[in-house]
Each structure stands twice: as C-alpha cells, then as structure tokens.
Scaffold this motif. Structure first.
Motif, mmCIF file in Angstrom:
data_model
loop_
_atom_site.group_PDB
_atom_site.id
_atom_site.type_symbol
_atom_site.label_atom_id
_atom_site.label_comp_id
_atom_site.label_asym_id
_atom_site.label_seq_id
_atom_site.Cartn_x
_atom_site.Cartn_y
_atom_site.Cartn_z
ATOM 1 N N LEU A 36 -4.485 5.898 1.652
ATOM 2 C CA LEU A 36 -3.682 5.321 0.575
ATOM 3 C C LEU A 36 -4.536 4.392 -0.276
ATOM 4 C CD1 LEU A 36 -0.521 4.469 2.714
ATOM 5 C CD2 LEU A 36 -0.768 6.378 1.120
ATOM 6 N N GLN A 37 -3.904 3.762 -1.241
ATOM 7 C CA GLN A 37 -4.561 2.735 -2.048
ATOM 8 C C GLN A 37 -3.548 1.627 -2.295
ATOM 9 O OE1 GLN A 37 -5.757 5.004 -5.433
ATOM 10 N NE2 GLN A 37 -3.801 4.786 -6.467
ATOM 11 N N VAL A 38 -4.031 0.459 -2.689
ATOM 12 C CA VAL A 38 -3.099 -0.622 -2.988
ATOM 13 C C VAL A 38 -2.287 -0.234 -4.221
ATOM 14 C CG1 VAL A 38 -4.516 -2.411 -1.902
ATOM 15 C CG2 VAL A 38 -4.793 -1.933 -4.332
ATOM 16 N N GLU B 211 -10.672 -8.097 -0.283
ATOM 17 C CA GLU B 211 -11.159 -6.724 -0.369
ATOM 18 C C GLU B 211 -10.828 -5.903 0.881
ATOM 19 O OE1 GLU B 211 -14.693 -9.334 0.858
ATOM 20 O OE2 GLU B 211 -12.977 -9.511 -0.453
ATOM 21 N N ILE C 164 0.814 -1.218 0.000
ATOM 22 C CA ILE C 164 0.000 0.000 0.000
ATOM 23 C C ILE C 164 0.847 1.267 0.000
ATOM 24 C CG2 ILE C 164 -1.933 -1.177 1.118
ATOM 25 C CD1 ILE C 164 -1.193 0.469 3.678
ATOM 26 N N PRO D 248 -7.570 -3.184 0.191
ATOM 27 C CA PRO D 248 -7.815 -1.820 -0.278
ATOM 28 C C PRO D 248 -8.605 -0.993 0.740
ATOM 29 C CG PRO D 248 -8.695 -3.433 -1.852
ATOM 30 C CD PRO D 248 -8.083 -4.189 -0.727
ATOM 31 N N TRP D 249 -9.480 -1.642 1.495
ATOM 32 C CA TRP D 249 -10.230 -0.935 2.534
ATOM 33 C C TRP D 249 -9.275 -0.397 3.597
ATOM 34 C CZ3 TRP D 249 -10.987 -1.540 7.800
ATOM 35 C CH2 TRP D 249 -12.024 -0.772 8.357
ATOM 36 N N ALA E 106 -6.062 0.225 3.244
ATOM 37 C CA ALA E 106 -5.269 1.299 2.631
ATOM 38 C C ALA E 106 -6.049 2.606 2.647
ATOM 39 C CB ALA E 106 -4.879 0.915 1.205
ATOM 40 N N ALA E 107 -7.318 2.553 2.305
ATOM 41 C CA ALA E 107 -8.149 3.767 2.277
ATOM 42 C C ALA E 107 -8.292 4.376 3.666
ATOM 43 C CB ALA E 107 -9.519 3.454 1.691
#
Length: 186
Positions: free
Chosen positions: A175-177, A164, A9, A167-168, A170-171
């Motif tokens: 951030l994001q993956v 899933e 991430i 990415p959750w 990271a958010a």
C-alpha cells in the motif's frame, strides 16, 4: 498523556480487508507485549448492550460537550446515550468481536506492541514501543470517532522524528500512505 503520529494507509468499505492489512502489519512488528485498546460511540441501547457483552466494565462517559454522566460517577450508561466507551489494555482476541458488536457505530481498535522492525533502506533502526501502534477506525474517518463514515481506515503510528517509517510500512504490505501524518493523542 503521550502522543504518537498516525498516517492512514488504507480506507475501505470491507472490514475484512482492513483486518487483513492489520494482520499483515502485525506480522512485521515485534508483538511482545501485544494488547488492544478498544473504543466506540454507543448511540442506542442495543449497541451499548452488545459492546458491554464484549468488554464488561468498560469506562464510559456521555458523548458530547458538557453532557453529564460517567462510569466514575456511577449510574447506568444507558441513561446517558450516546456514550463513549473505552477499554484499554485488553487481549487482542477481543478486537474482532468488539468491531462486530459495534455494528455501524463508530469504533476503534488500537494494537499496541513492542516496536516496528528496522528499515535499513531508509536509515531507521528497530523502533521502540513509543509510536508503535496500528489503529483500525470503523465507521468514522478520524481517530477521535467524531466524523461518521461508511468506510474503515487503517492507520500506522510512528514517532514524529521517524515519519518516513509510515510510507515504508505501507509499502511492506503493498500500500501507500493516503493522507497526512497527524498527531494522535493516547
């Protein structure tokens, strides 16, 4: 041997930024049972000496296919450089001194804890300890420390069936993956 699945991430040249993201992720987690696994590749006598000061008694083995020498066989790690050092289930306060001692050597800290929080907006309940890790890889681009790099990478680990969640997570820290979900042997 168990496996988790890890997804990067953050990749940065700033170790302090990587540690800040790790701390943010730990604030989300159920950190009961929190401990750290520490690994590094010591290439020089000085790197080995600095790392051994932080994690005395760490397991080691000659790094590279077919090279003899391990801590179980006895002998001195310095006679088998480069060596792969491993110290699992250590107090988390050793993470930053360990990374500092590694200097430019490839190193990894994996924080183990009781679970990730529920993510109701994506249909996930609270996660258990299987697959609940954060890994910071310094001076390498992969979890096995095989590919040297000038950057540091933060990975979140999740169960494969809950992919899933990565990415959750990271958010949750802005951030994001930034890469694929990969199997991470433990």
């Amino acid at each position: 041997m168990a496996n988790s699945y890890a997804q990067p991430i953050l990749r940065t040249a700033d170790l302090g930024e990587a540690l800040r993201v790790v701390r943010q992720l730990l604030e989300l987690a159920d950190t009961g049972g929190l401990e750290a696994d520490l690994e590094a590749v010591a290439r020089t006598p000085r790197e080995l000496e600095r790392l051994a000061e932080v994690v005395p008694g760490a397991d080691w083995w000659a790094d590279g296919s077919g090279r003899p020498g391990t801590s179980r066989e006895g002998g001195a790690a310095a006679d088998h450089l480069p060596v792969f050092l491993s110290a699992w289930c250590r107090p988390t306060h050793l993470a930053e001194p360990f990374l500092a001692a590694a200097g430019s050597a490839p190193a990894m800290v994996r924080w183990d804890f009781n679970g990730w929080p529920a993510a109701p907006d994506i249909g996930l309940d609270r996660g258990g300890p299987r697959g609940a890790y954060i890994t910071l890889v310094a001076h390498a681009s992969d979890l096995e420390l095989d590919e040297p790099a000038d950057a540091h990478t933060v990975f979140v680990h999740v169960k494969q069936v809950e992919a899933e969640r990565a990415p959750w997570l990271a958010a949750q820290v802005g951030l994001q993956v930034i890469g694929e979900l990969v199997m991470a042997p433990l």
